[in-house]
Scaffold this active site. Structure first.
Site, short mmCIF file in Angstrom:
data_model
loop_
_atom_site.label_atom_id
_atom_site.label_comp_id
_atom_site.label_asym_id
_atom_site.label_seq_id
_atom_site.Cartn_x
_atom_site.Cartn_y
_atom_site.Cartn_z
N SER A 45 56.43 -4.08 40.42
CA SER A 45 55.42 -5.39 40.52
C SER A 45 54.17 -4.52 40.07
CB SER A 45 56.01 -6.37 40.98
OG SER A 45 54.34 -7.26 40.95
N THR A 82 59.48 -14.00 40.95
CA THR A 82 60.42 -12.63 40.16
C THR A 82 61.73 -12.13 40.51
OG1 THR A 82 59.99 -11.30 38.37
CG2 THR A 82 59.63 -10.69 41.18
N LYS A 133 63.56 -17.09 40.43
CA LYS A 133 63.39 -18.47 39.97
C LYS A 133 63.47 -19.25 40.14
CE LYS A 133 59.84 -15.42 36.91
NZ LYS A 133 59.81 -15.42 35.60
N ASN A 175 58.21 -19.36 39.02
CA ASN A 175 57.36 -18.33 38.95
C ASN A 175 56.18 -18.37 39.96
OD1 ASN A 175 55.85 -19.59 37.20
ND2 ASN A 175 55.08 -17.39 36.52
N ASP A 182 54.84 -18.99 33.12
CA ASP A 182 55.46 -17.60 32.25
C ASP A 182 55.37 -18.57 29.97
OD1 ASP A 182 55.66 -15.97 33.63
OD2 ASP A 182 57.98 -16.32 33.79
N ALA A 188 68.54 -15.48 24.79
CA ALA A 188 69.08 -16.49 24.99
C ALA A 188 68.37 -16.86 26.47
CB ALA A 188 70.08 -17.03 24.53
N GLY A 189 67.98 -15.53 27.25
CA GLY A 189 68.12 -15.62 28.81
C GLY A 189 66.22 -16.76 29.12
N THR A 221 75.18 -13.49 22.24
CA THR A 221 76.56 -14.19 22.74
C THR A 221 75.60 -15.41 22.19
OG1 THR A 221 76.15 -13.52 25.07
CG2 THR A 221 77.52 -14.98 24.74
P1 ATR Z 1 64.97 -12.48 30.99
O1 ATR Z 1 66.20 -13.35 32.15
O2 ATR Z 1 64.62 -11.78 31.04
O3 ATR Z 1 65.32 -13.31 29.91
P2 ATR Z 1 68.58 -13.12 31.21
O4 ATR Z 1 68.48 -13.59 31.60
O5 ATR Z 1 69.53 -11.05 31.52
O6 ATR Z 1 66.30 -12.27 31.64
O7 ATR Z 1 68.92 -12.38 29.01
C1 ATR Z 1 68.67 -11.49 28.56
C2 ATR Z 1 69.24 -11.62 26.63
O8 ATR Z 1 69.10 -9.70 26.63
C3 ATR Z 1 70.44 -11.92 26.62
O9 ATR Z 1 69.83 -13.23 24.95
C4 ATR Z 1 71.01 -11.13 26.03
O10 ATR Z 1 72.25 -10.94 25.31
P3 ATR Z 1 73.38 -11.85 26.31
O11 ATR Z 1 73.02 -13.81 26.67
O12 ATR Z 1 74.15 -11.45 25.13
O13 ATR Z 1 73.49 -11.38 27.38
C5 ATR Z 1 70.19 -9.85 25.82
N1 ATR Z 1 70.86 -8.49 26.28
C6 ATR Z 1 70.70 -7.60 27.09
N2 ATR Z 1 70.87 -6.99 26.53
C7 ATR Z 1 71.01 -6.81 25.09
C8 ATR Z 1 71.50 -5.62 23.79
N3 ATR Z 1 71.72 -4.71 24.70
N4 ATR Z 1 71.21 -6.45 22.70
C9 ATR Z 1 71.31 -7.77 22.38
N5 ATR Z 1 70.69 -8.37 23.38
C10 ATR Z 1 70.59 -7.78 24.34
#
Ligand code: ATR
Length: 280
Positions: A18, A65, A69, A90, A105, A131-132, A156
């Site tokens: 961090s 973090t 969260k 956060n 954030d 979409a995370g 996804t």
């Molecule tokens: P965060 O909290 O940092 O947003 P997360 O919830 O793990 O992390 O979300 C990661 C995002 O990166 C998701 O949208 C993921 O897509 P999926 O929902 O399909 O898993 C996307 N991601 C991670 N690796 C990827 C890759 N190699 N190609 C495309 N999208 C990716």
């Protein structure tokens, strides 16, 4: 009697990488505040006890973090509007004896664009890749700032649909096949996926498909210039890196714990940039 040292922290698991202790340490020194900000590694199974013990351990508050969260969201007594909208906390602080949870954030994201691409919110439709959790903060900020056409693209599709349903009007959900068409008239492209991070090199979308007035922002900041930003720059587009989001999200927590609103200065940025470069 002298006032006690004000104590704050960042907790995660792992936490040793961090940058937050450097950021807050810089501001504490700059303002001559008798305070501390430490990194504390807490395993998920110990997090509830950690929260319960904060006051007894003398903390004014702290940052939370990955992966805590959502647990922090569930564990606080009260939450601010941003935390409720984003579904994650956060930043923690006390008001009276009550533990509050907020989310800074979205503020960090918007303030970074304000610094480097003023007027960004009026630039047209926004395409958000991913979409995370990070995507939720970005979408909340876009809505707050009046962006009316927010297009979420995710590998996804079901996760993008979930966010569309969560945030409602003006937000649409798409799979990667739609990207080219969505970029054609977009004014802002934001990458919140892990693609482009150190060790996960790749281009989450082709910025050459954007119109010339578009702004491209990556919330990834290691490396500082991701492949997406490099490609956008090579194409003549305005780019904003992700470090400013990290620096700006820290401002509101510092103000809550230590009572001073600190500045994100060029000096602070240089200090953290120097720290991003692996030492030989
Ligand atoms: P965060 O909290 O940092 O947003 P997360 O919830 O793990 O992390 O979300 C990661 C995002 O990166 C998701 O949208 C993921 O897509 P999926 O929902 O399909 O898993 C996307 N991601 C991670 N690796 C990827 C890759 N190699 N190609 C495309 N999208 C990716």
């Amino acid at each position: 009697m002298a006032e006690a040292t004000k104590k704050a922290f960042v907790t995660g698991h792992p936490i040793k990488h961090s940058r937050s202790p450097r950021i807050h340490g810089h501001w504490l020194a700059e303002h001559g505040i008798d305070g501390s900000y430490e990194a504390i590694d807490v395993a998920p199974e110990a997090f509830a006890d950690f929260l319960a013990g904060l006051r007894a351990n003398g903390y004014a508050g702290g940052n939370v973090t990955i992966p805590h969260k959502e647990a922090a969201f569930a564990g606080v007594a009260s939450r601010d509007h941003a935390a409720n909208e984003i579904g994650a906390v956060n930043t923690l602080w006390f008001e009276g004896g009550t533990l509050w949870g907020g989310n800074t954030d979205a503020h960090g994201f918007a303030a970074n664009l304000d610094d480097y691409a003023p007027g960004w919110a009026g630039n047209g439709p926004a395409v958000v890749l991913g979409a995370g959790g990070a995507s939720r903060a970005v979408i909340h900020a876009l809505k707050q700032r009046g962006v009316r056409d927010i297009r979420i693209v995710n590998r996804t599709l079901a996760r993008a649909v979930e966010l569309r349903d969560r945030f409602g009007a003006g937000v649409s959900a798409h799979g990667p096949a739609a990207t080219a068409e969505l970029l054609r008239d977009a004014g802002l492209l934001v990458n919140t996926t892990a693609l482009g991070m150190q060790g996960n090199e790749g281009l989450p979308a082709d910025p050459a498909l954007l119109p010339g007035h578009a702004v491209v922002n990556d919330i990834v900041y290691v490396p500082l210039e991701t492949p997406l930003l490099a490609a956008a720059r090579a194409h003549g587009l305005k780019t904003v890196d992700g470090l400013g989001m990290l620096l700006n999200q820290a401002v509101l927590g510092f103000e809550r714990w230590f009572g001073v609103r600190p500045k994100v200065s060029a000096e602070l940025r240089a200090l953290i940039v120097a720290d991003l470069v692996p030492k030989p």
